[in-house]
Structure formats: C-alpha cells, structure tokens
Design an enzyme around this catalytic site. Sequence first.
Site, PDB file in Angstrom:
ATOM      1  N   LYS A   1      -9.067   5.008 -19.620  1.00 38.99           N
ATOM      2  CA  LYS A   1      -9.399   5.427 -20.983  1.00 38.99           C
ATOM      3  C   LYS A   1      -8.165   5.311 -21.885  1.00 38.99           C
ATOM      4  O   LYS A   1      -7.707   4.232 -22.143  1.00 38.99           O
ATOM      5  CB  LYS A   1      -9.985   6.836 -20.954  1.00 38.99           C
ATOM      6  CG  LYS A   1     -11.048   7.047 -19.854  1.00 38.99           C
ATOM      7  CD  LYS A   1     -12.299   6.210 -20.037  1.00 38.99           C
ATOM      8  CE  LYS A   1     -13.212   6.156 -18.810  1.00 38.99           C
ATOM      9  NZ  LYS A   1     -13.618   7.429 -18.237  1.00 38.99           N
TER      10      LYS A   1
ATOM     11  N   ARG B   1       0.843  -1.210   0.000  1.00 42.35           N
ATOM     12  CA  ARG B   1       0.000   0.000   0.000  1.00 42.35           C
ATOM     13  C   ARG B   1       0.872   1.251   0.000  1.00 42.35           C
ATOM     14  O   ARG B   1       0.578   2.236  -0.667  1.00 42.35           O
ATOM     15  CB  ARG B   1      -0.966   0.019   1.197  1.00 42.35           C
ATOM     16  CG  ARG B   1      -1.699   1.359   1.334  1.00 42.35           C
ATOM     17  CD  ARG B   1      -3.013   1.295   2.104  1.00 42.35           C
ATOM     18  NE  ARG B   1      -2.949   0.515   3.317  1.00 42.35           N
ATOM     19  CZ  ARG B   1      -2.305   0.888   4.437  1.00 42.35           C
ATOM     20  NH1 ARG B   1      -1.678   2.046   4.499  1.00 42.35           N
ATOM     21  NH2 ARG B   1      -2.297   0.100   5.492  1.00 42.35           N
TER      22      ARG B   1
ATOM     23  N   TYR C   1     -17.325  15.677 -15.950  1.00 38.91           N
ATOM     24  CA  TYR C   1     -17.599  14.238 -15.961  1.00 38.91           C
ATOM     25  C   TYR C   1     -18.641  13.885 -14.887  1.00 38.91           C
ATOM     26  O   TYR C   1     -18.542  14.369 -13.752  1.00 38.91           O
ATOM     27  CB  TYR C   1     -16.293  13.472 -15.716  1.00 38.91           C
ATOM     28  CG  TYR C   1     -16.496  11.986 -15.575  1.00 38.91           C
ATOM     29  CD1 TYR C   1     -16.806  11.196 -16.674  1.00 38.91           C
ATOM     30  CD2 TYR C   1     -16.408  11.376 -14.324  1.00 38.91           C
ATOM     31  CE1 TYR C   1     -17.015   9.836 -16.535  1.00 38.91           C
ATOM     32  CE2 TYR C   1     -16.612  10.012 -14.183  1.00 38.91           C
ATOM     33  CZ  TYR C   1     -16.916   9.249 -15.294  1.00 38.91           C
ATOM     34  OH  TYR C   1     -17.129   7.907 -15.152  1.00 38.91           O
TER      35      TYR C   1
ATOM     36  N   ASP D   1      -8.652  17.678 -15.268  1.00 38.41           N
ATOM     37  CA  ASP D   1      -8.846  16.290 -15.652  1.00 38.41           C
ATOM     38  C   ASP D   1      -8.433  16.206 -17.126  1.00 38.41           C
ATOM     39  O   ASP D   1      -9.146  16.682 -18.008  1.00 38.41           O
ATOM     40  CB  ASP D   1     -10.313  15.907 -15.455  1.00 38.41           C
ATOM     41  CG  ASP D   1     -10.609  14.459 -15.823  1.00 38.41           C
ATOM     42  OD1 ASP D   1      -9.847  13.893 -16.643  1.00 38.41           O
ATOM     43  OD2 ASP D   1     -11.591  13.910 -15.311  1.00 38.41           O
TER      44      ASP D   1
HETATM   45  C1  LIG Z   1     -14.057   7.877 -17.000  1.00 39.54           C
HETATM   46  C2  LIG Z   1     -13.705   9.218 -16.548  1.00 39.54           C
HETATM   47  C3  LIG Z   1     -13.451   9.483 -15.188  1.00 39.54           C
HETATM   48  C4  LIG Z   1     -13.596   8.416 -14.118  1.00 39.54           C
HETATM   49  O1  LIG Z   1     -12.653   7.417 -14.247  1.00 39.54           O
HETATM   50  P1  LIG Z   1     -12.856   5.901 -13.737  1.00 39.54           P
HETATM   51  O2  LIG Z   1     -11.587   5.247 -14.125  1.00 39.54           O
HETATM   52  O3  LIG Z   1     -14.065   5.364 -14.433  1.00 39.54           O
HETATM   53  O4  LIG Z   1     -13.073   5.965 -12.262  1.00 39.54           O
HETATM   54  C5  LIG Z   1     -13.060  10.760 -14.839  1.00 39.54           C
HETATM   55  N1  LIG Z   1     -12.952  11.742 -15.756  1.00 39.54           N
HETATM   56  C6  LIG Z   1     -13.198  11.536 -17.066  1.00 39.54           C
HETATM   57  C7  LIG Z   1     -13.053  12.656 -18.030  1.00 39.54           C
HETATM   58  C8  LIG Z   1     -13.585  10.270 -17.507  1.00 39.54           C
HETATM   59  O5  LIG Z   1     -13.834  10.080 -18.809  1.00 39.54           O
END
Ligand SMILES: *Cc1c(COP(=O)(O)O)cnc(C)c1O
Length: 381
Positions: free
Chosen positions: A196, A46, A99, A171
């Site tokens: 992603k 961890r 998001y 983000d």
């Molecule tokens: C999918 C997504 C998230 C969340 O990510 P997870 O891996 O599903 O927890 C946050 N921001 C954006 C822009 C996303 O496309």
Amino acid sequence: MKRETILLHNGNEIDEQTGALSIPIYNTSTFHQKDFEKAQEWEYTRSGNPTRQALENTLAAIENGTHGFAFASGMAAISSAILALFRPGDHIIATKDIYGGAWRFFSKFINEFGVEITFADFTDISAVEKLIKPNTKAVYIESPTNPLLRIVDIEQTAALAKKHKLISLIDNTFMTPYLMRPLDLGIDVSIHSATKFLGGHSDLIAGAVITKSEELARKIKFTQNALGTILGPNDSWLLMRGIKTLGARMDVEGKSALAIAEWLTKQPWVSEVFYPGLPGHPGHETVKRQARGFGSVLSFKTDSFETARTILKNTKIWAIAVSLGGVDSIMSYPVTMSHASIPEDIRNELGITNTLIRLSVGLEHPDDLISDIKQAAEKAL
Ligand SMILES: *Cc1c(COP(=O)(O)O)cnc(C)c1O
C-alpha cells in the site's frame, strides 16, 4: 532528524562499495564462501541478502524500531509474525473490523492450529479487558480500521497489554510510519502491507514487520527463515525506492482526502462520511494525539444502493479496484471486494453495507477527483 529526512537518510541509502545513491539489486540465490569451514555474513538469500538487508534496516529506522523484516506480502508478514510468537493454546484478542485477509487467517486458518481468537471493539477498552483470560497472550489492532475508519487509542491499548503482560501488535498499514509510530506509543510489533503506502505505486506486493524487542525480533527472524516468507531482492529495491517519497505523498494525499471528505459531507446523496480528519468523527481528538495526519483513505455511504452502483459504473479518473495507498486514486466496493470473505451477517453487523464506497486518494488534483465523483453521481439523479 525530522521524519521527512529519515525516509531518505537513515544510513542505508548509499552503497558502501561504490558510493552509488541507490542500493544495488543483488540478484543471487547463493554466495561464494571464502572458507567452507567458517560462517560468513551472506550465505543464502532466504537467510539474508544485502538488498533486503538495506530495506529491513530502513524499515526499522523509519518506524523508530531496532529490527525490521521484509516479507513477500502483507499477509506473509501477518501470518509469519503470528506463527513466530504464538503456540497452540494461546489466545489473541483482535480488532473486530479487521482487514478481511487477516480475519480469514485468524478465523479459518490459525484457529485450526489451536490458537484461539476473540474479536472485540477496541474503542471500548474496558470491554476488551473483560475478555482477557489466563491463556490470553496478545492484542492485535488496526487504527484506523478498514473500511469504516474507526480510531483505536494506541497508548491505552499498549498500557492494557503491559498491565496483563500481553504482546501488543498493530497493523499500521493505513497510517504508515510517517504519520504514526506505534512503537513510540508502547506497541511491541508494528506490521504493514507494504503493498500500500510504503510501496506507494500499486506496482508491488510486500509486507513488513518492525519491533524494538530483541527477544521478539529473534523469533521473527527465525520464522522468516524457517517459513521462507521473504521479500525478493528486486521487490526489496522497488520498496526502498517507494519509501523515499512516502512523506511527500502522504502530505499531498492527506490534504486532498480532507477536501474530498468535506465536499462529500455537503452532498444530498451522501448519508454518512467516515474520515478521522473531520472534526465530527468520534476518533478525531484521539488521532490528533497519536498521529500527525489523518491518512488518505476514507469511505462514505450513499442514500441508496442505486446511487453507489451508478457512481462505481460511471467514474472516469478513479480506478475501480481493490487495494489502496497508490499514487493513482482508487475507488473500491468493500462488499464484493476487500470484505467479500466476511459472511454477510457479520458484515452488516460491522456496518459494511451495500451503500458503502471506500476511497484511496492519490496524487491527482482534488478538484478533478471531486468533479469525477460529481458527474458520476449526477447520472443517478
Ligand atoms: C492489504 C492489506 C493487508 C494485506 O496485505 P497484502 O500485501 O495484500 O498481503 C493487510 N492489512 C491491511 C490493513 C491491508 O490494507
């Protein structure tokens, strides 16, 4: 070094012990301590694991930061970063069309711990400045936004944050460090859903946070260990593998996305196309200045709900799914999928209507992806 090369050669790709061209997966929870009275580099996974460390160093290198952190998901990355840096009474101004999961975290979770949130349209930076109060501590943005691909001027936002001594967070999931490096543009903290594009194969859930501030990094590292929101060693390895092909994937997928966007603008059953790569897009010049590509997510509105429904029911190549950024193309319907947690009145105000379809373009040939949408749409005529 060029960005393509840094993805593969950043000093973290070769195992020091053996010279292996792939970092071993250290599947261990704990480490034997040679001297029980002395702290050592690796003690408990961890707190630190060599596989995760190689990934975290890679993340820092590819985004031109100094510290990278790998989390169990994009939401674990977002929530851990916010919990690390803010306290009750603090105020954060965030992008309006954020998001869905981040919207939920801000408006249904962290607000209950006394962190105040205001959502704002960051394409109008003077309006954002008017929202700054004595307790405002941060701006939190996305660009392009999801699912309508609005572009926020990153340098302008970073400058506003500096002027008012706010922490700026972005983000950067949609652009990736290959297309855009927010830390170079003055942003303090870059966050990713590595699920992603970084992972790139729709086979993993992961998140990342990168910064070049010593002070912010110390707080994020403490929180990652305190909350235990870490990425495991197997997924860390898989993510490192995905990152190696990020450049090639983004180049091909971006080219295909532009071809599909251009084709969509010519279809009589399409009423609007949202893609920053189109010259008519209001953020086109800004994105050209701050990124070196337009990404491979786009969305469009059809002339009626019936057309959208028929397309979604009849495509054969496109997967109908949430998520994006994988090598397989995905078609999604924000109203019932990614943005279902946002109340309908707010959704409509944001322009997320029942005729809106979002595309994440993968590695199939664009001609096949276009023919597939065409045959599906023709069933509605
Ligand atoms: C999918 C997504 C998230 C969340 O990510 P997870 O891996 O599903 O927890 C946050 N921001 C954006 C822009 C996303 O496309």
